[in-house]
Motif scaffolding. Structure first.
Motif, mmCIF file in Angstrom:
data_model
loop_
_atom_site.group_PDB
_atom_site.id
_atom_site.type_symbol
_atom_site.label_atom_id
_atom_site.label_comp_id
_atom_site.label_asym_id
_atom_site.label_seq_id
_atom_site.Cartn_x
_atom_site.Cartn_y
_atom_site.Cartn_z
ATOM 1 N N LYS A 35 2.793 -68.899 25.023
ATOM 2 C CA LYS A 35 2.217 -70.003 25.806
ATOM 3 C C LYS A 35 1.055 -70.660 25.059
ATOM 4 C CE LYS A 35 3.490 -68.437 30.483
ATOM 5 N NZ LYS A 35 4.457 -67.413 30.081
ATOM 6 N N ARG A 54 8.314 -81.268 21.457
ATOM 7 C CA ARG A 54 7.118 -81.675 22.189
ATOM 8 C C ARG A 54 6.636 -83.008 21.632
ATOM 9 N NH1 ARG A 54 2.995 -77.912 24.853
ATOM 10 N NH2 ARG A 54 3.797 -79.262 26.500
ATOM 11 N N ALA A 64 2.532 -72.779 22.171
ATOM 12 C CA ALA A 64 3.157 -74.023 22.618
ATOM 13 C C ALA A 64 2.115 -75.038 23.057
ATOM 14 C CB ALA A 64 4.142 -73.737 23.755
ATOM 15 N N VAL A 98 5.851 -74.385 29.060
ATOM 16 C CA VAL A 98 6.145 -75.809 28.903
ATOM 17 C C VAL A 98 7.031 -76.273 30.051
ATOM 18 C CG1 VAL A 98 7.387 -77.495 27.473
ATOM 19 C CG2 VAL A 98 5.909 -75.775 26.392
ATOM 20 N N THR A 114 7.437 -70.095 27.693
ATOM 21 C CA THR A 114 6.564 -70.963 26.905
ATOM 22 C C THR A 114 5.444 -71.627 27.703
ATOM 23 O OG1 THR A 114 7.936 -72.937 27.269
ATOM 24 C CG2 THR A 114 8.515 -71.506 25.413
ATOM 25 N N PHE A 169 9.790 -76.647 18.081
ATOM 26 C CA PHE A 169 9.707 -75.210 17.821
ATOM 27 C C PHE A 169 10.963 -74.493 18.303
ATOM 28 C CE2 PHE A 169 7.525 -75.564 21.969
ATOM 29 C CZ PHE A 169 8.096 -74.534 22.703
ATOM 30 N N ASP A 206 8.673 -83.194 26.967
ATOM 31 C CA ASP A 206 9.279 -81.997 26.378
ATOM 32 C C ASP A 206 10.789 -81.983 26.597
ATOM 33 O OD1 ASP A 206 6.805 -80.708 25.491
ATOM 34 O OD2 ASP A 206 6.362 -80.627 27.625
ATOM 35 N N ILE A 249 8.257 -69.818 17.448
ATOM 36 C CA ILE A 249 7.282 -69.131 18.292
ATOM 37 C C ILE A 249 6.822 -67.835 17.626
ATOM 38 C CG2 ILE A 249 8.230 -70.088 20.432
ATOM 39 C CD1 ILE A 249 9.512 -67.304 20.926
#
Length: 462
Positions: A335, A97, A338, A173, A171, A108, A55, A308
């Protein structure tokens, strides 16, 4: 100032998506790019992160300085069509990603006005950078540091880390790598690749950004490219519309690098690398040559863009200042979104139960609206008829204020009421005789949607 995210892809699209022997060999000169300790971890060859995806956070700063902190010359500011004063804001936030073992890239956008929790209290996510920078500078001075250059550098590092943390918190991530660009680097990189193809649905003009474009396909670079991604006024959809502009430009930039011979043209490649070295900041752990090896073989259409999920793009977050707006987001939704991009499943909070009562003369309305909300991820509760009333209302307890506002938004902007009389975990919807939202005609209506943006072709946008 969203150009920045795109710039990185020039640097990172050159780096990320390079596939020729000439390009690979010459990437070694990128060792001179500016680095900062934003991540802290040591990168491993052939990275396969535990969360299933490599990421990368692309950050664009509305900065009128060079990498040494010197103000940009007046003639450069005029060329860029920007004033001398900029804020410590991150006006572009894009996450790439790259799932382990694949050549598909999911990108995103996070709207810059997303209202989130962060150190110092809730605020727009683009303010995380400035807050942390100012706080660290104060702390360094209070500790007795007098070297301005050192204070500035430590403050910038803290600001970048805070931005990364705010994105991770929202997120879910784990950011593995970081790339930052500013106004000047965006302009230079877009020129280095020979311009980028975009397309607009209508003529548009904006004095503040310098945007002045006709409808239809066109190639833009330099100040025009900057205006395209910076334009705020006369852009349909506000912050979300501008994020879509950024995605279109970024997709076009990646396509240009991948398919136009940029990487096999010594002159273009040299210009591109020089532009990256002059003004892009990368985290200190990013091994670019390893990364190039991982990403060889990605196709021209191998980047897919999204934004998002949002709850309310006109969120009035400050009762003392009712004109102040932000973009309301639900961290649980973000979340899950993602995680879904790489086929993972994020742990989500239990969906609230929504009880729907029909106070209108429309037979079956409560059940149809309950179906609409079920399709949006809410748990169906009781449905039925109740005493006649004219207006509609969404009621909820203090624990579900955000989700209650989301329900109200999904049903067309209904009035909300926070009350302790609603059972915990429940949201109540009362549908009045003037209700005209989803479900009124049966089926809930077909959801609208813009054409998906990928790096495989040019999509016309507002």
């Amino acid at each position: 100032m969203h150009p920045l995210g795109k710039v990185v892809v020039a640097g990172v699209a050159l780096v990320v998506f390079c596939g020729t022997a000439y390009g690979y060999a010459n990437l070694r000169s990128l060792d001179e790019v500016t680095r900062d300790d934003v991540i802290g971890a040591e990168a491993k060859p052939g990275e396969q992160p535990a969360d299933g995806s490599l990421d990368i956070l692309l950050v664009g700063r509305d900065s009128r300085t060079d990498l040494q902190g010197n103000p940009l010359p007046a003639d450069v500011l005029r060329e860029l069509r920007v004033g001398p004063n900029g804020d410590d804001l991150t006006d572009t936030l894009i996450v790439l990603r790259i799932p382990n073992g694949t050549k598909e890239v999911k990108a995103f956008s996070i709207p810059r006005d997303s209202y989130v929790s962060m150190p110092g209290g809730k605020g727009k996510i683009n303010a995380a950078f400035g807050r942390a920078k100012a706080a660290e500078a104060r702390n360094r001075r209070a500790a007795g540091e007098t070297d301005k250059a050192k204070i500035d550098q430590e403050a910038l590092t803290a600001a970048r880390r805070a931005t990364r943390q705010a994105v991770e918190d929202l997120t879910g991530v784990t950011i593995d790598h970081f790339a930052e660009v500013n106004l000047l680097s965006f302009s230079e990189i877009s020129k280095a690749v020979g311009g980028v193809d975009v397309c607009l649905k209508t003529d548009t003009k904006d004095r503040n950004s310098g945007a002045d474009f006709k409808a239809g396909p066109q190639r833009i670079a330099g100040a025009d490219a900057l205006a395209f991604v910076r334009q705020r006024d006369n852009v349909k959809g506000g912050d979300l519309g501008r994020a879509r502009r950024q995605q279109v430009f970024l997709a076009g930039l990646a396509k240009q690098v991948l398919s136009s011979g940029t990487l096999s043209d010594p002159g273009k490649l040299s210009d591109l690398i020089d532009a990256v070295k002059r003004s892009v900041v990368l985290d200190g752990s990013w091994n670019l040559l390893d990364f190039v090896g991982q990403m060889r073989g990605i196709s021209g259409g191998g980047i897919e863009f999204a934004t998002i999920p949002t709850v309310n793009v006109d969120y009035r977050y400050d009762p003392a200042n009712p004109k102040a707006t932000a973009v309301q987001v639900d961290p649980a939704q973000v979340k899950a979104f993602a995680a879904g991009l790489i086929g993972a499943h994020a742990p989500a909070a239990p969906a609230p139960v929504v009880d729907v009562s029909n106070a209108s003369a429309h037979a079956g309305l409560a059940a149809r609206v309950a179906d609409v909300l079920r399709d949006k991820g809410f748990t169906p509760g009781t449905t039925g008829n109740t005493g006649s009333r004219r207006t509609s209302l969404v009621r909820f307890g203090p624990d579900l204020a955000d989700r209650g506002a989301e329900v109200a938004k999904l049903l067309g902007g209904l009035t909300t009421q926070q009350t302790s009389s609603v059972p915990p975990g429940h949201i109540e919807v009362l549908l009045g005789s003037v209700y005209a939202g989803p479900g009124i005609a049966g089926g809930g209506g077909a959801p609208g949607g813009d054409e998906p943006i990928t790096s495989g072709g040019v999509v016309c946008v507002d």
